[in-house]
Design a protein around this motif. Structure first.
Motif, PDB file in Angstrom:
ATOM      1  N   ARG A  41       0.849  -1.181   0.000  1.00  0.00           N
ATOM      2  CA  ARG A  41       0.000   0.000   0.000  1.00  0.00           C
ATOM      3  C   ARG A  41       0.891   1.239   0.000  1.00  0.00           C
ATOM      4  O   ARG A  41       1.629   1.481   0.948  1.00  0.00           O
ATOM      5  CB  ARG A  41      -0.924  -0.022   1.219  1.00  0.00           C
ATOM      6  N   ASP A  42       0.806   2.021  -1.076  1.00  0.00           N
ATOM      7  CA  ASP A  42       1.650   3.216  -1.173  1.00  0.00           C
ATOM      8  C   ASP A  42       1.135   4.289  -0.227  1.00  0.00           C
ATOM      9  O   ASP A  42      -0.063   4.494  -0.100  1.00  0.00           O
ATOM     10  CB  ASP A  42       1.626   3.757  -2.606  1.00  0.00           C
ATOM     11  N   PRO A  43       2.063   5.029   0.420  1.00  0.00           N
ATOM     12  CA  PRO A  43       1.624   6.148   1.260  1.00  0.00           C
ATOM     13  C   PRO A  43       1.109   7.295   0.386  1.00  0.00           C
ATOM     14  O   PRO A  43       1.513   7.429  -0.764  1.00  0.00           O
ATOM     15  CB  PRO A  43       2.899   6.552   2.004  1.00  0.00           C
ATOM     16  N   VAL A  44       0.203   8.094   0.948  1.00  0.00           N
ATOM     17  CA  VAL A  44      -0.329   9.235   0.213  1.00  0.00           C
ATOM     18  C   VAL A  44       0.706  10.364   0.279  1.00  0.00           C
ATOM     19  O   VAL A  44       1.057  10.821   1.363  1.00  0.00           O
ATOM     20  CB  VAL A  44      -1.654   9.715   0.836  1.00  0.00           C
ATOM     21  N   PRO A  45       1.213  10.829  -0.862  1.00  0.00           N
ATOM     22  CA  PRO A  45       2.218  11.899  -0.839  1.00  0.00           C
ATOM     23  C   PRO A  45       1.571  13.227  -0.434  1.00  0.00           C
ATOM     24  O   PRO A  45       0.513  13.578  -0.948  1.00  0.00           O
ATOM     25  CB  PRO A  45       2.718  11.952  -2.280  1.00  0.00           C
ATOM     26  N   PRO A  46       2.168  13.963   0.497  1.00  0.00           N
ATOM     27  CA  PRO A  46       1.500  15.132   1.067  1.00  0.00           C
ATOM     28  C   PRO A  46       1.296  16.304   0.106  1.00  0.00           C
ATOM     29  O   PRO A  46       0.297  16.996   0.205  1.00  0.00           O
ATOM     30  CB  PRO A  46       2.405  15.530   2.237  1.00  0.00           C
ATOM     31  N   ASN A  47       2.226  16.534  -0.813  1.00  0.00           N
ATOM     32  CA  ASN A  47       2.163  17.792  -1.574  1.00  0.00           C
ATOM     33  C   ASN A  47       1.931  17.605  -3.068  1.00  0.00           C
ATOM     34  O   ASN A  47       2.305  18.459  -3.858  1.00  0.00           O
ATOM     35  CB  ASN A  47       3.448  18.596  -1.370  1.00  0.00           C
ATOM     36  N   ASP A  48       1.343  16.497  -3.448  1.00  0.00           N
ATOM     37  CA  ASP A  48       1.156  16.258  -4.878  1.00  0.00           C
ATOM     38  C   ASP A  48      -0.293  15.807  -5.112  1.00  0.00           C
ATOM     39  O   ASP A  48      -0.615  14.631  -5.005  1.00  0.00           O
ATOM     40  CB  ASP A  48       2.140  15.174  -5.327  1.00  0.00           C
ATOM     41  N   PRO A  49      -1.194  16.749  -5.422  1.00  0.00           N
ATOM     42  CA  PRO A  49      -2.625  16.407  -5.529  1.00  0.00           C
ATOM     43  C   PRO A  49      -2.915  15.320  -6.564  1.00  0.00           C
ATOM     44  O   PRO A  49      -3.795  14.490  -6.338  1.00  0.00           O
ATOM     45  CB  PRO A  49      -3.282  17.725  -5.944  1.00  0.00           C
ATOM     46  N   VAL A  50      -2.183  15.327  -7.669  1.00  0.00           N
ATOM     47  CA  VAL A  50      -2.437  14.313  -8.697  1.00  0.00           C
ATOM     48  C   VAL A  50      -2.053  12.937  -8.170  1.00  0.00           C
ATOM     49  O   VAL A  50      -2.827  11.973  -8.267  1.00  0.00           O
ATOM     50  CB  VAL A  50      -1.656  14.632  -9.999  1.00  0.00           C
ATOM     51  N   GLU A  51      -0.884  12.833  -7.579  1.00  0.00           N
ATOM     52  CA  GLU A  51      -0.419  11.553  -7.057  1.00  0.00           C
ATOM     53  C   GLU A  51      -1.279  11.100  -5.873  1.00  0.00           C
ATOM     54  O   GLU A  51      -1.551   9.910  -5.703  1.00  0.00           O
ATOM     55  CB  GLU A  51       1.065  11.676  -6.668  1.00  0.00           C
ATOM     56  N   GLN A  52      -1.745  12.045  -5.062  1.00  0.00           N
ATOM     57  CA  GLN A  52      -2.659  11.706  -3.968  1.00  0.00           C
ATOM     58  C   GLN A  52      -3.910  11.018  -4.504  1.00  0.00           C
ATOM     59  O   GLN A  52      -4.370  10.011  -3.977  1.00  0.00           O
ATOM     60  CB  GLN A  52      -3.109  12.976  -3.221  1.00  0.00           C
ATOM     61  N   LEU A  53      -4.439  11.604  -5.573  1.00  0.00           N
ATOM     62  CA  LEU A  53      -5.645  11.064  -6.191  1.00  0.00           C
ATOM     63  C   LEU A  53      -5.395   9.639  -6.691  1.00  0.00           C
ATOM     64  O   LEU A  53      -6.190   8.726  -6.443  1.00  0.00           O
ATOM     65  CB  LEU A  53      -6.047  11.990  -7.351  1.00  0.00           C
ATOM     66  N   VAL A  54      -4.260   9.462  -7.374  1.00  0.00           N
ATOM     67  CA  VAL A  54      -3.940   8.140  -7.925  1.00  0.00           C
ATOM     68  C   VAL A  54      -3.779   7.117  -6.792  1.00  0.00           C
ATOM     69  O   VAL A  54      -4.342   6.018  -6.850  1.00  0.00           O
ATOM     70  CB  VAL A  54      -2.653   8.207  -8.788  1.00  0.00           C
ATOM     71  N   VAL A  55      -3.045   7.487  -5.752  1.00  0.00           N
ATOM     72  CA  VAL A  55      -2.780   6.547  -4.657  1.00  0.00           C
ATOM     73  C   VAL A  55      -4.082   6.153  -3.959  1.00  0.00           C
ATOM     74  O   VAL A  55      -4.323   4.980  -3.658  1.00  0.00           O
ATOM     75  CB  VAL A  55      -1.774   7.161  -3.653  1.00  0.00           C
ATOM     76  N   LEU A  56      -4.958   7.136  -3.737  1.00  0.00           N
ATOM     77  CA  LEU A  56      -6.225   6.837  -3.048  1.00  0.00           C
ATOM     78  C   LEU A  56      -7.144   6.000  -3.926  1.00  0.00           C
ATOM     79  O   LEU A  56      -7.775   5.044  -3.458  1.00  0.00           O
ATOM     80  CB  LEU A  56      -6.917   8.128  -2.616  1.00  0.00           C
ATOM     81  N   LEU A  57      -7.224   6.349  -5.211  1.00  0.00           N
ATOM     82  CA  LEU A  57      -8.067   5.559  -6.125  1.00  0.00           C
ATOM     83  C   LEU A  57      -7.564   4.124  -6.219  1.00  0.00           C
ATOM     84  O   LEU A  57      -8.359   3.179  -6.305  1.00  0.00           O
ATOM     85  CB  LEU A  57      -8.095   6.197  -7.518  1.00  0.00           C
ATOM     86  N   ALA A  58      -6.237   3.953  -6.189  1.00  0.00           N
ATOM     87  CA  ALA A  58      -5.661   2.611  -6.324  1.00  0.00           C
ATOM     88  C   ALA A  58      -5.992   1.726  -5.137  1.00  0.00           C
ATOM     89  O   ALA A  58      -5.852   0.504  -5.200  1.00  0.00           O
ATOM     90  CB  ALA A  58      -4.143   2.713  -6.501  1.00  0.00           C
ATOM     91  N   ARG A  59      -6.459   2.307  -4.023  1.00  0.00           N
ATOM     92  CA  ARG A  59      -6.849   1.500  -2.857  1.00  0.00           C
ATOM     93  C   ARG A  59      -8.249   0.930  -3.001  1.00  0.00           C
ATOM     94  O   ARG A  59      -8.677   0.101  -2.190  1.00  0.00           O
ATOM     95  CB  ARG A  59      -6.796   2.361  -1.585  1.00  0.00           C
TER      96      ARG A  59
END
Ligand SMILES: [Zn+2]
Length: 213
Positions: free
Chosen positions: A13-31
């Motif tokens: 499970r990848d951690p949610v990166p704090p300062n990157d909204p696009v990557e945050q979205l990808v990481v959360l969707l991937a869960r």
């Protein structure tokens, strides 16, 4: 579709990166079950390209659902009201309670409209290997519900797995002293099969041809 290792159960499970909204979205969707990183990235891109049509309505729907939806105190269904719309429906046969492993099974049975009674969601199945005992499931509330005298038949609609069968036997034993008929779905549910992948006709037939557990 190409193989995506993050689709595997138990994938890192990848951690949610704090300062990157696009990557945050990808990481959360991937869960989300069924969405690996690759699909998550495609979904994120599509939403970012169409914020008015996709992203903002989805964001509002997520907020509204998180705010309003919770478990039904009677049956364990997830709904915006408590008791849920099934438990509150006056046309339901209140004496007929169908026991399912999870909410997805309840929704599958509702989709086909085959069951005219109420439900009880166990929240899993017994598993010695997985360390799931009777106290981890909604079994005591089921026994209490049946003991209250309103239930005339308990239908076990559990998955056709070893855990499903073990759970069914355990429930039949626990309910026996209450002298309420306990039935189970007929064959037709393929071995290893989860209810929510069955087509509505198969599920309805298995329910109609139920027999003593
Ligand atoms: Zn309910």
């Amino acid at each position: 579709m190409p193989f995506d290792p993050s689709d595997l159960p138990g994938a890192r499970r990848d951690p949610v990166p704090p300062n990157d909204p696009v990557e945050q979205l990808v990481v959360l969707l991937a869960r989300i079950p069924g969405l690996g990183r690759r699909s998550a990235r495609r979904a994120a891109l599509k939403m970012l390209q169409e914020p008015q049509r996709l992203m903002l309505p989805l964001s509002r729907a997520l907020d509204a659902a998180a705010e309003a939806v919770g478990p039904c105190r009677v049956c364990g269904n997830l709904d915006a009201t408590d008791p849920c719309h099934v438990c509150r429906d006056p046309r339901r046969e209140r004496g007929l309670v169908c026991v399912v492993e999870g909410v997805s099974d309840l929704w599958a049975l509702e989709r086909g409209g085959a069951h005219r009674g109420l439900y009880h969601v166990l929240g899993g199945t017994l598993s010695a290997l997985g360390g799931v005992g009777p106290e981890d499931l909604s079994i005591a509330p089921l026994v209490e519900r049946v003991a209250s005298g309103e239930v005339q038949e308990v239908i076990l609609a559990l998955p056709a797995t070893v855990e499903g069968a073990t759970t069914g036997h355990y429930l039949a034993d626990r309910l026996r002293p209450l002298e309420v008929p306990v039935t189970r779905l007929a064959q037709g549910v393929p071995m290893g099969g989860a209810l929510d992948v069955l087509d509505d006709g198969t599920l309805a037939a298995a329910l109609r041809a139920r027999r003593p557990a």
